[in-house]
Design an enzyme around this catalytic site. Structure first.
Site, mmCIF file in Angstrom:
data_model
loop_
_atom_site.group_PDB
_atom_site.id
_atom_site.type_symbol
_atom_site.label_atom_id
_atom_site.label_comp_id
_atom_site.label_asym_id
_atom_site.label_seq_id
_atom_site.Cartn_x
_atom_site.Cartn_y
_atom_site.Cartn_z
ATOM 1 N N ASP A 70 18.548 42.868 48.265
ATOM 2 C CA ASP A 70 17.104 43.087 48.155
ATOM 3 C C ASP A 70 16.357 41.868 47.612
ATOM 4 O O ASP A 70 16.539 41.483 46.456
ATOM 5 C CB ASP A 70 16.825 44.275 47.235
ATOM 6 C CG ASP A 70 17.615 45.516 47.637
ATOM 7 O OD1 ASP A 70 18.813 45.386 47.957
ATOM 8 O OD2 ASP A 70 17.055 46.618 47.599
ATOM 9 N N HIS B 25 10.855 51.771 49.455
ATOM 10 C CA HIS B 25 9.541 51.151 49.287
ATOM 11 C C HIS B 25 8.969 50.654 50.612
ATOM 12 O O HIS B 25 8.058 49.809 50.618
ATOM 13 C CB HIS B 25 9.616 49.991 48.291
ATOM 14 C CG HIS B 25 9.931 50.401 46.891
ATOM 15 N ND1 HIS B 25 9.222 51.381 46.225
ATOM 16 C CD2 HIS B 25 10.888 49.972 46.021
ATOM 17 C CE1 HIS B 25 9.721 51.536 45.004
ATOM 18 N NE2 HIS B 25 10.735 50.697 44.858
ATOM 19 N N HIS C 68 20.512 46.815 43.318
ATOM 20 C CA HIS C 68 20.269 45.439 42.877
ATOM 21 C C HIS C 68 21.397 44.836 42.034
ATOM 22 O O HIS C 68 21.220 43.744 41.486
ATOM 23 C CB HIS C 68 18.961 45.334 42.087
ATOM 24 C CG HIS C 68 17.724 45.501 42.912
ATOM 25 N ND1 HIS C 68 16.539 44.859 42.620
ATOM 26 C CD2 HIS C 68 17.477 46.237 44.012
ATOM 27 C CE1 HIS C 68 15.612 45.207 43.501
ATOM 28 N NE2 HIS C 68 16.174 46.052 44.359
#
Length: 258
Positions: free
Chosen positions: A10, A69, A178
């Site tokens: 990401d 998102h 992450h």
């Protein structure tokens, strides 16, 4: 023929996009990489704008995948419809703009990319990712390679997908948390796998956010609107070496560029 695929974790914040822009092409040359998939859903912190997508593609990505998102910035909706090189999770509702599966012609091989979102702790009214994968893989013309970005919170859900798709796809990687995991390898039936790629962005951060803000939140305070951390960045991901004869994986290497 061996074919090398780089999956990049990401990309977070403007500094993450800038670091990708500076480091991706040299890495592609150094590792003789043939195809690059980048998860870009955090390029603007919460979502991304068309300009971020264009920057990521210009940096050397062949496809951008997204996640929870995806629609953090509504301006991206039309871009999703128009640009075939950006995918949102395929198991989003059918009313969502864009696509979650595409096949890219790379000359001697064709690369199919499938983007999925998990449902454990990510309640986006999404369809079942397992049955969505079944439906797409059953109905699609089978390309040389099939790559899957599974954007999910729970490691258990990602691991279950590992066993479910083993031997049916070339490579499967997890995104969203992450933090890179230490389980990169080739599964029993030949699928390359890693539970999470990590992230591309500020090294001194909590998942890309200023550490002080995250600490304040966990202390019970009011951290305010989250801000992307500053300072040196790193790029994290995994390199999958695929065999065009079988369509499966023969090696996986974790990647980190500081």
């Amino acid at each position: 023929m061996l074919f090398k695929v780089l999956a990049v974790g990401d990309v977070t914040g403007e500094s993450g996009v800038d670091f990708l822009r500076r480091k991706l092409r040299p890495l592609k040359k150094e590792k003789s990489i043939d195809f690059v998939a980048v998860n870009g859903e955090n390029a603007a912190g919460n979502g991304l704008l068309p300009a971020h997508a264009e920057d990521i593609l210009a940096a050397g990505a062949d496809v951008i995948t997204l996640g929870n998102h995806t629609f953090g910035k509504v301006q991206v909706s039309n871009f999703l419809e128009e640009n075939p090189y950006m995918l949102r999770p395929a198991n989003f509702t059918g009313r969502a703009p864009g696509r979650g599966w595409a096949v890219y012609d790379c000359g001697r091989v064709q690369v199919g990319v499938l983007n999925l979102i998990g449902r454990c702790d990510l309640d986006f009214n999404a369809e079942n990712p397992f049955t969505t994968a079944d439906r797409i893989l059953k109905n699609a013309d089978k390309p040389t390679f099939v790559l899957v970005d599974f954007h999910a919170q729970a490691t258990s859900e990602k691991l279950a997908m590992r066993y479910y798709l083993d031997g049916r796809v070339s490579a499967l990687w997890g995104t969203h948390t992450h933090v890179p995991t230490a389980d990169a390898g080739v599964c029993e039936k030949g699928t390359g796998y890693i539970t999470d790629l990590g992230m591309t962005g500020p090294a001194r951060s909590v998942l890309g956010i200023r550490p002080e803000q995250s600490v304040e939140f966990f202390l019970g305070g009011l951290p305010g609107r989250y801000q992307t951390a500053e300072g040196p960045c790193r790029l994290q991901g995994a390199l999958f070496t695929l065999d065009s004869g079988t369509g499966l994986c023969v090696g996986v290497e974790r990647i980190e560029v500081s």
